[in-house]
Each structure stands twice: as C-alpha cells, then as structure tokens.
Design a protein around this motif. Sequence first.
Motif: not given
Length: 113
Positions: A37-42, A79-91, A101-108
């Motif tokens: 699920f794409d939740e904007g920035d997550r 994953l459908p987009t790159r994520v910051d793997e260090h931001s992971a939260e799991a339940t 996960f927090e999503k990363l920008d595709d372009a810099a």
Amino acid sequence: MRRDDREDPFGDIFDEIERMMGGSREGADGDAHVDAFDEGDRLRLVADLPGASKEEISLQCDGETLTIEAGEYRERVRLPTRVDEHSAEATFNNGVLEVGFEKLDDAADIDLS
C-alpha cells in the motif's frame, strides 16, 4: 530446432501470475499473501502468515526487496518503489505481519557548479 530447446517467452509472466496468486516458482513452501500500500511518503506491506509465530519470523530488506521468512515459508517481495530499509517498523498480530518503510525519492537533484 525442437520446441523444448527454445527459451520460454512467457516464463516471467507466469512467474508473476503465480506470485500474485500466492504461489511461487522460487520454492516457497508456505501459504501466504502479501499486499503493498502506497501511503504517500510511506510504503506499507501486509502479509498473511497463517500458523506462524512471532519468534520464527525473520525480515531482511535491501531497499528494493523484502525477504520474509517464517518457519517453512520464504518469500522475496520486489517493492514497487525504493525505501529506506533503516526506517522499517514491523508488527505481527494474529497471523498478520505489517511492515512500513519511508519511501526514497526516485530521482535526485544534481547541482551544477
């Protein structure tokens, strides 16, 4: 040339269909389903892991792929987009695993000097 000697042009398509239907040609032995699920920035993933216990779940992420292991079950989810793997939260509750996960920008932006 015999038909069996040719490369299967539909192999990738069938692999994806089986993955989406809960099966896997990579050898997953469990019965699970993973939704993203794409939740904007997550990005949030929800996996049904019937019969799994919290103690046997192992998660690994490289920013592009999430690997879920739970006893006999092993799934690699692209994953459908790159994520910051260090931001992971799991339940994990009642057989349902949620990983965010927090999503990363595709372009810099590149500064010219």
